[in-house]
Write an enzyme that holds these catalytic residues in place. Structure first.
Site, PDB file in Angstrom:
ATOM      1  N   HIS A   4     -10.347  -6.729  -2.063  1.00  0.00           N
ATOM      2  CA  HIS A   4      -9.509  -5.844  -2.879  1.00  0.00           C
ATOM      3  C   HIS A   4      -9.614  -6.255  -4.344  1.00  0.00           C
ATOM      4  O   HIS A   4      -9.695  -7.442  -4.640  1.00  0.00           O
ATOM      5  CB  HIS A   4      -8.042  -5.967  -2.429  1.00  0.00           C
ATOM      6  CG  HIS A   4      -7.072  -5.300  -3.374  1.00  0.00           C
ATOM      7  ND1 HIS A   4      -6.791  -3.958  -3.301  1.00  0.00           N
ATOM      8  CD2 HIS A   4      -6.343  -5.799  -4.418  1.00  0.00           C
ATOM      9  CE1 HIS A   4      -5.911  -3.651  -4.261  1.00  0.00           C
ATOM     10  NE2 HIS A   4      -5.621  -4.751  -4.942  1.00  0.00           N
ATOM     11  N   ASN A   8     -13.368  -3.273   4.100  1.00  0.00           N
ATOM     12  CA  ASN A   8     -14.271  -3.410   2.961  1.00  0.00           C
ATOM     13  C   ASN A   8     -14.164  -4.743   2.230  1.00  0.00           C
ATOM     14  O   ASN A   8     -14.487  -4.844   1.052  1.00  0.00           O
ATOM     15  CB  ASN A   8     -14.137  -2.207   2.021  1.00  0.00           C
ATOM     16  CG  ASN A   8     -12.743  -2.068   1.455  1.00  0.00           C
ATOM     17  OD1 ASN A   8     -11.901  -2.935   1.658  1.00  0.00           O
ATOM     18  ND2 ASN A   8     -12.497  -0.994   0.732  1.00  0.00           N
ATOM     19  N   TYR A  26       0.818  -1.217   0.000  1.00  0.00           N
ATOM     20  CA  TYR A  26       0.000   0.000   0.000  1.00  0.00           C
ATOM     21  C   TYR A  26       0.858   1.276   0.000  1.00  0.00           C
ATOM     22  O   TYR A  26       0.379   2.330   0.428  1.00  0.00           O
ATOM     23  CB  TYR A  26      -0.947  -0.010   1.203  1.00  0.00           C
ATOM     24  CG  TYR A  26      -2.079  -1.009   1.059  1.00  0.00           C
ATOM     25  CD1 TYR A  26      -3.087  -0.815   0.113  1.00  0.00           C
ATOM     26  CD2 TYR A  26      -2.152  -2.141   1.868  1.00  0.00           C
ATOM     27  CE1 TYR A  26      -4.130  -1.716  -0.031  1.00  0.00           C
ATOM     28  CE2 TYR A  26      -3.197  -3.050   1.730  1.00  0.00           C
ATOM     29  CZ  TYR A  26      -4.174  -2.823   0.775  1.00  0.00           C
ATOM     30  OH  TYR A  26      -5.211  -3.725   0.636  1.00  0.00           O
TER      31      TYR A  26
END
Ligand code: CMP
Length: 139
Positions: A117, A114, A51
């Site tokens: 990915h 969430n 990231y």
């Protein structure tokens, strides 16, 4: 790698809640072929590197901490127009804005946690696949 491939991770929140099977079922039912897959846990170093593009963002620490707190399922998926079609299948980053039937609408709880990915470009699909898999692990 062909441009008909994308990279995905079932994130720690979804693994913790026992959603691996249901998510893989939706993915394959939507026409994606799994050409690489493993359950693994990212180290702090792994997540910081994966990231790195977000390292100046205020949520970077939270993101790295979340993505390293438990196992993930990483996979490479094949389908015509894979990157774009998979982004459609997973839905908006924020599950509150995700369309009905999308993976994030079904399985995610917040913008941070969430569930799934999906690579945002063919170039990143290739980079992310190579980050997680050796050539001999991709079929
Ligand atoms: P994804 O798009 O898979 O990769 C980047 C991740 O950063 C994103 O999913 C979210 O998990 C996380 N993220 C993006 N925006 C925020 C935010 N505002 N707060 C916390 N996490 C975020």
């Amino acid at each position: 790698m062909s441009t008909n491939r994308t990279f995905t991770m079932i994130k720690p929140d979804a693994v913790e809640k026992g959603h691996i099977g249901a998510i893989l079922d939706k993915i394959t039912a939507s026409g994606f072929k799994i050409v690489a897959m493993k359950m693994t846990q990212m180290s702090l170093r792994d997540a910081s590197e994966f990231y790195a593009v977000h390292k100046e963002r205020p949520f970077f620490g939270e993101l790295v901490s979340f993505m390293t707190r438990g196992p993930i399922v990483a996979a490479v998926l094949e389908k015509e127009n894979a990157v774009e079609d998979f982004r459609t299948l997973i839905g908006s980053t924020n599950p509150a804005q995700a369309a009905e039937g999308t993976l994030r609408k079904l399985f995610a709880t917040s913008v941070g946690e969430n569930a799934v990915h999906g690579s945002d470009s063919d170039e990143n699909a290739e980079i992310e696949s190579q980050f997680h898999f050796a050539g001999r692990e991709i079929f």
